[in-house]
Design an enzyme around this catalytic site. Sequence first.
Site, PDB file in Angstrom:
ATOM      1  N   HIS A   2       0.779  -1.247   0.216  1.00 44.00           N
ATOM      2  CA  HIS A   2      -0.017  -0.024  -0.136  1.00 44.00           C
ATOM      3  C   HIS A   2       0.918   1.282   0.001  1.00 44.00           C
ATOM      4  O   HIS A   2       1.857   1.251   0.553  1.00 44.00           O
ATOM      5  CB  HIS A   2      -1.035   0.111   1.231  1.00 44.00           C
ATOM      6  CG  HIS A   2      -0.165  -0.152   2.577  1.00 44.00           C
ATOM      7  ND1 HIS A   2       0.002  -1.691   2.986  1.00 44.00           N
ATOM      8  CD2 HIS A   2       0.152   0.612   3.371  1.00 44.00           C
ATOM      9  CE1 HIS A   2       0.587  -1.313   4.253  1.00 44.00           C
ATOM     10  NE2 HIS A   2       0.630   0.087   4.463  1.00 44.00           N
TER      11      HIS A   2
ATOM     12  N   HIS B  63       1.013   5.324   1.100  1.00 46.71           N
ATOM     13  CA  HIS B  63       0.382   6.248   2.013  1.00 46.71           C
ATOM     14  C   HIS B  63       0.678   7.550   1.214  1.00 46.71           C
ATOM     15  O   HIS B  63       1.389   7.919   0.644  1.00 46.71           O
ATOM     16  CB  HIS B  63       1.084   6.118   3.383  1.00 46.71           C
ATOM     17  CG  HIS B  63       1.221   5.242   4.156  1.00 46.71           C
ATOM     18  ND1 HIS B  63       0.515   5.136   5.390  1.00 46.71           N
ATOM     19  CD2 HIS B  63       1.967   3.886   4.107  1.00 46.71           C
ATOM     20  CE1 HIS B  63       0.585   3.961   5.748  1.00 46.71           C
ATOM     21  NE2 HIS B  63       1.810   3.122   5.377  1.00 46.71           N
TER      22      HIS B  63
HETATM   23  P1  5GP Z   1       1.841   0.198   7.252  1.00 46.84           P
HETATM   24  O1  5GP Z   1       2.289   0.640   8.769  1.00 46.84           O
HETATM   25  O2  5GP Z   1       1.834  -1.256   7.161  1.00 46.84           O
HETATM   26  O3  5GP Z   1       2.444   0.984   6.194  1.00 46.84           O
HETATM   27  O4  5GP Z   1       0.425   0.672   7.286  1.00 46.84           O
HETATM   28  C1  5GP Z   1      -0.730   0.370   7.563  1.00 46.84           C
HETATM   29  C2  5GP Z   1      -1.836   1.215   7.631  1.00 46.84           C
HETATM   30  O5  5GP Z   1      -3.063   0.635   7.459  1.00 46.84           O
HETATM   31  C3  5GP Z   1      -1.756   1.961   9.044  1.00 46.84           C
HETATM   32  O6  5GP Z   1      -1.685   3.426   8.859  1.00 46.84           O
HETATM   33  C4  5GP Z   1      -3.413   1.769   9.643  1.00 46.84           C
HETATM   34  O7  5GP Z   1      -3.670   2.856  10.335  1.00 46.84           O
HETATM   35  C5  5GP Z   1      -4.156   1.180   8.453  1.00 46.84           C
HETATM   36  N1  5GP Z   1      -5.200   0.422   8.596  1.00 46.84           N
HETATM   37  C6  5GP Z   1      -4.946  -0.918   9.427  1.00 46.84           C
HETATM   38  N2  5GP Z   1      -6.115  -1.623   9.403  1.00 46.84           N
HETATM   39  C7  5GP Z   1      -7.094  -0.723   8.746  1.00 46.84           C
HETATM   40  C8  5GP Z   1      -8.494  -0.782   8.466  1.00 46.84           C
HETATM   41  O8  5GP Z   1      -8.876  -1.868   8.869  1.00 46.84           O
HETATM   42  N3  5GP Z   1      -9.090   0.185   7.814  1.00 46.84           N
HETATM   43  C9  5GP Z   1      -8.110   1.395   7.290  1.00 46.84           C
HETATM   44  N4  5GP Z   1      -8.991   2.383   6.519  1.00 46.84           N
HETATM   45  N5  5GP Z   1      -6.951   1.395   7.438  1.00 46.84           N
HETATM   46  C10 5GP Z   1      -6.384   0.561   8.170  1.00 46.84           C
END
Ligand code: 5GP
Length: 116
Positions: free
Chosen positions: A102, A104
């Site tokens: 993903h 951001h």
């Molecule tokens: P990472 O740390 O893996 O780069 O980011 C994962 C992101 O996914 C985090 O910012 C977290 O808040 C978001 N996230 C996790 N679960 C969910 C969810 O069920 N719905 C949404 N909209 N965001 C999520």
Amino acid sequence: MSLDENCIFCKILRGEIPSDKVYEDGDMLAFRDIHPQAKVHVLCVPKSHFSYLSEMGEKERGLVGKCMAKLPEIARLAGIENGYRVIINQGEDAGQTVFHLHIHILGGQNMGENLL
Ligand code: 5GP
Ligand code: ZN
């Protein structure tokens, strides 16, 4: 599109978990982060399950390219006007917590030194 049974973002892609959608097409879904780290925080997720950026190779460059090329429109649709920060967390040291690639998009404010 190939999805994973237990992945939270695949569940969002299948509509099993609701999301606040910003943009969708055949290749990607963009939705607002549930725990925003900036006034506007959107995630852009390809509609195929890849756990890591490091899994992406020549075959996937089209999909990654499409997602990257769509970010300006997604930012605009999310209401961002004055620039934004784009981040991909790759693996443990980056603090990746969801293992579905993903991107951001963070903005709606001056991002300063805040690196997420
Ligand atoms: P990472 O740390 O893996 O780069 O980011 C994962 C992101 O996914 C985090 O910012 C977290 O808040 C978001 N996230 C996790 N679960 C969910 C969810 O069920 N719905 C949404 N909209 N965001 C999520
Ligand atoms: Zn997934």
